[in-house]
Every structure is written in C-alpha cells, then in structure tokens.
Design a protein around this motif. Structure first.
Motif, PDB file in Angstrom:
ATOM      1  N   ASP A  10     -18.678 -23.875  22.297  1.00  0.00           N
ATOM      2  CA  ASP A  10     -18.091 -24.073  20.969  1.00  0.00           C
ATOM      3  C   ASP A  10     -18.174 -25.544  20.586  1.00  0.00           C
ATOM      4  N   ASN A  26     -11.669 -41.684  12.647  1.00  0.00           N
ATOM      5  CA  ASN A  26     -10.604 -41.497  13.639  1.00  0.00           C
ATOM      6  C   ASN A  26      -9.887 -42.807  13.961  1.00  0.00           C
ATOM      7  N   HIS A  69     -19.836 -33.625  33.009  1.00  0.00           N
ATOM      8  CA  HIS A  69     -18.581 -33.403  32.279  1.00  0.00           C
ATOM      9  C   HIS A  69     -18.018 -34.731  31.768  1.00  0.00           C
ATOM     10  N   LYS A  72     -20.160 -35.916  28.913  1.00  0.00           N
ATOM     11  CA  LYS A  72     -19.904 -35.075  27.735  1.00  0.00           C
ATOM     12  C   LYS A  72     -18.600 -35.501  27.044  1.00  0.00           C
ATOM     13  N   ASN A  74     -17.062 -38.420  27.231  1.00  0.00           N
ATOM     14  CA  ASN A  74     -17.251 -39.751  26.627  1.00  0.00           C
ATOM     15  C   ASN A  74     -18.016 -39.643  25.313  1.00  0.00           C
ATOM     16  N   SER A  76     -18.247 -37.205  23.308  1.00  0.00           N
ATOM     17  CA  SER A  76     -17.531 -36.505  22.230  1.00  0.00           C
ATOM     18  C   SER A  76     -16.747 -37.468  21.349  1.00  0.00           C
ATOM     19  N   ASN A  77     -16.352 -38.610  21.922  1.00  0.00           N
ATOM     20  CA  ASN A  77     -15.640 -39.612  21.120  1.00  0.00           C
ATOM     21  C   ASN A  77     -16.508 -40.123  19.961  1.00  0.00           C
TER      22      ASN A  77
ATOM     23  N   ASP B  19     -12.682 -43.086  28.836  1.00  0.00           N
ATOM     24  CA  ASP B  19     -11.735 -42.248  28.073  1.00  0.00           C
ATOM     25  C   ASP B  19     -10.291 -42.722  28.275  1.00  0.00           C
ATOM     26  N   ASP B  59      -6.099 -35.458  31.791  1.00  0.00           N
ATOM     27  CA  ASP B  59      -7.378 -34.761  31.692  1.00  0.00           C
ATOM     28  C   ASP B  59      -7.330 -33.522  32.591  1.00  0.00           C
ATOM     29  N   MET B  61      -9.983 -31.763  33.851  1.00  0.00           N
ATOM     30  CA  MET B  61     -10.974 -31.721  34.926  1.00  0.00           C
ATOM     31  C   MET B  61     -11.163 -33.095  35.557  1.00  0.00           C
ATOM     32  N   SER B  90     -11.841 -30.678  26.847  1.00  0.00           N
ATOM     33  CA  SER B  90     -12.982 -30.498  25.944  1.00  0.00           C
ATOM     34  C   SER B  90     -12.777 -29.204  25.163  1.00  0.00           C
ATOM     35  N   LYS B  91     -13.388 -29.150  24.001  1.00  0.00           N
ATOM     36  CA  LYS B  91     -13.240 -27.941  23.165  1.00  0.00           C
ATOM     37  C   LYS B  91     -13.757 -26.698  23.877  1.00  0.00           C
ATOM     38  N   ALA B  92     -14.764 -26.915  24.763  1.00  0.00           N
ATOM     39  CA  ALA B  92     -15.399 -25.766  25.416  1.00  0.00           C
ATOM     40  C   ALA B  92     -14.561 -25.196  26.561  1.00  0.00           C
ATOM     41  N   ASP B  93     -13.441 -25.897  26.921  1.00  0.00           N
ATOM     42  CA  ASP B  93     -12.665 -25.467  28.088  1.00  0.00           C
ATOM     43  C   ASP B  93     -11.466 -24.596  27.716  1.00  0.00           C
ATOM     44  N   LYS B 111     -10.835 -33.064  23.085  1.00  0.00           N
ATOM     45  CA  LYS B 111     -11.742 -34.182  22.874  1.00  0.00           C
ATOM     46  C   LYS B 111     -12.760 -33.774  21.822  1.00  0.00           C
ATOM     47  N   PRO B 112     -13.181 -34.595  20.910  1.00  0.00           N
ATOM     48  CA  PRO B 112     -12.746 -35.984  20.752  1.00  0.00           C
ATOM     49  C   PRO B 112     -11.292 -36.041  20.302  1.00  0.00           C
ATOM     50  N   VAL B 113     -10.529 -36.903  20.945  1.00  0.00           N
ATOM     51  CA  VAL B 113      -9.112 -36.971  20.628  1.00  0.00           C
ATOM     52  C   VAL B 113      -8.914 -37.578  19.239  1.00  0.00           C
TER      53      VAL B 113
END
Lengths: 130, 218
Positions: A10, A26, A69, A72, A74, A76-77, B19, B59, B61, B90-93, B111-113
């Motif tokens: 997603d 943001n 992971h 990924k 990082n 996404s920010n 992060d 977090d 994971m 993450s959105k996928a989790d 995330k993204p936060v």
C-alpha cells in the motif's frame, strides 16, 4: 520470483524520485530542519546502500530485510515513491528468504537512488541560491 | 487548564539513526520536549530504569528484539495510562499495527511521519495520562477520607463506652467490667477488620450520612 509471492503493497503509487513539495509541506514551521535532514540523509545514504549490497552478497536474508526496511523508512520521509517501492521489494525478499531476484532489484534501486540523490541535491541547491 | 505538554520527556526508540534523530529534532522544535533517544530495546529498558519518561515513540521493526516484544516487556511494569506508547510504522505494516495495539500500544503513526499528526497524538495521550493520574489521586484521597471516617465512627463509640466504664464508680460491678471488656474487644475487632480491608486491592464504600462515605468493613 513471481510478483504473486509478495503481499500487496500500500505504498504510494508514484514514480517520483523525490516529491519536494510534499516533503516541504510537512516541515511547515521548520524549514531549516527540512534542509538539515537532506544533508544528513545524503551523508548516510552510501552506508545504507552498502548494508543492502553486503546482505545480498552474503545471501543473508535477515540482514537484507532489516537493511531494506531501514532504507525504505528513511526514504518515506522524502516521498521517494519509486526507490521506496524497490526497497520494499527487497525487504519482502529478505522476509520471505527468497533472494533470487534480489541482485536485479538492487541494481534498479541503485539507479533510482542516483536519480533521487540528484533531485535532492538540486532541491537543496535551489534553496541555497535563493 | 492543565498544560500537559510542558516539561515532558519523550523517549524515541528506533534503530535508524536518521529517523530517530529527525523525530527527536522535530519534537524539540515543535514543543521543546525533553527528548531521549534509544537505538534498541535494551537501551530503552535501561533508560526506563533510570529516568522518568512520560511517553514513548517506538519503531515497530528493530533488529534483535522486535518492537512489539519491547512493548510487552514495558507493559509488565507500566500500564498504558502510566506510560503511553505510540508505535511508528510503515504504511505497509498493517498487521504489525494490529499486533502492537493488542500488545498494549496506545496508538500508532505511520511513516512518513506527519509532524502535525504526531504532535496531536502525543498531546492527546499526555492529556489522558494526566487525567488518569488526577483521577487516581482523587480516588486515593476519597479512600483515605473514608478510612478516617470509619476509624472515627467505629472506634469512637466503643471507646466512649470503655472510658465511661473506667470513670464509673461501679467498675467493681461485674456488669460494668463486662461492658468494658466487650467495648475493648469491639475496638480490637474493628482494627483487625480495617487491616483486612486495607490489604485488599479494592475497597467497598457505604454511605454514612451527609453524602459522606465510610469503608465497608462488615
């Protein structure tokens, strides 16, 4: 490895290497932090790539899952949709311990990350000039 | 109005230095929180042993010990009202989110936060924790008040009888001695019952007039 072996992602369906507008939105009242984060990320990116490469070379699935992971998360920010998607695929390969296509995906990721880095640098440079 | 965000310490637990540092800096700039960072579960436990923490951002994971395992261990010591925990994922989790909430997380952010959303969630959970603490204090005060009224009521009466008997010229009278003995035994009995009640985790109250309450000891 067929795509069917992956769960549905997603993640945002975007091919942008870096969405500067979304990124900056943001940091509404913290623009300095936005640019500070870019510098910081660019400085650690080579080590993040190295971690993934090492995991693939040593066929270490757990290490691949964790390193992909981390990258990924990082990415996404920065709303780096295309690189994020590839990092996610590598993460899933590590998770599923099926690493047949990992090298190919990693090569694609490196190309995307190169685009992404250039976009980031350009974005930061425009601000410095302004 | 309670300023629930002032002088609060947030612990950020994330194995990704980038992060973690980004969240810590955003928390500092947005609300000047005291921020402590931990890069794994072990460091998180060490910090909780030595420093007061009001909320954790964690977090899901992390290598070594998984975020939900850290969460379960923290919940052995702190309930969700004492120490709110917001998971970062993450959105996928999505399945991890469900697991975390079932393991005692108060909330989650993806995330993204989004920093505004993060601040809003933090504010909500700090407020709830503060209200819960106030409620606990009020309950403690109510229990203490009821306990004092119980002592007064239950002990004063037999005590007055005992004193009356001691002052009586009829103390030599066998009936007066019996009354004195009965009054003293009643006091001893009440003290024992109150001790039993205080060892219980919950106390029952009973009305004793003027909307006052006493501890139910019978």
């Amino acid at each position: 490895m067929s795509k069917k072996e992956f769960p549905e992602s997603d993640l945002p369906l975007t091919h942008l290497a870096f969405d500067g507008e979304a990124y900056l939105a943001n940091f509404s009242d913290m623009e300095d932090l936005a640019y500070e984060a870019i510098d910081s990320f660019l400085s650690i990116l080579p080590s993040l790539i190295f971690e993934i490469e090492s995991a693939i070379q040593s066929q270490n699935a757990v290490s691949l899952e964790i390193s992909a992971h981390t990258l990924k998360g990082n990415l996404s920010n920065f709303y780096a949709g295309s690189s994020e998607l590839l990092a996610w695929q590598l993460e899933q390969m590590g998770h599923g311990k099926i690493m047949d296509s990992a090298h190919r995906i990693f090569q694609e990721l490196k190309i995307e990350l190169s685009r992404f880095s250039n976009d980031l640098k350009e974005f930061a440079a425009v601000r410095k000039i302004a | 109005m309670i300023d629930c965000m002032a002088n609060k310490t947030i612990l950020v637990v994330d194995d990704s230095e980038f992060d973690r540092s980004l969240l810590a800096k955003a928390l500092l700039r947005k609300n000047n929180f005291n921020v402590i960072e931990a890069n794994n579960g072990e460091q998180c436990f060490e910090i909780l042993e030595t420093k007061p923490v009001h909320l954790i951002l964690m977090d899901i994971m992390m290598p070594g010990i998984y975020g939900t395992q850290v969460l379960l261990k923290i919940r052995e010591k702190f309930n969700p009202m004492e120490l709110p925990i917001i998971m970062v994922t993450s959105k996928a989790d999505a399945s991890d989110v469900v697991g975390s909430l079932q393991s005692g997380a108060n909330d989650y952010i993806t995330k993204p936060v989004n920093f505004e959303v993060m601040m809003s969630r933090i504010s909500t959970h700090l407020k709830l924790a503060e209200i819960s603490e106030e409620m606990s204090k009020l309950k403690e005060m109510a229990a203490l008040g009821a306990m004092i009224r119980t002592y007064n009521h239950e002990i004063n009466n037999p005590l007055a009888i005992a004193i009356g008997c001691l002052n009586s010229s009829l103390l030599k009278d066998e009936r007066a001695v019996d009354r004195l003995k009965a009054a003293l035994w009643r006091i001893a009995d009440i003290v024992k019952k109150i001790q039993v009640v205080t060892e219980k985790k919950e106390v029952e109250f009973q009305e004793c007039g003027n909307s006052n309450k006493m501890i139910k000891i019978k």
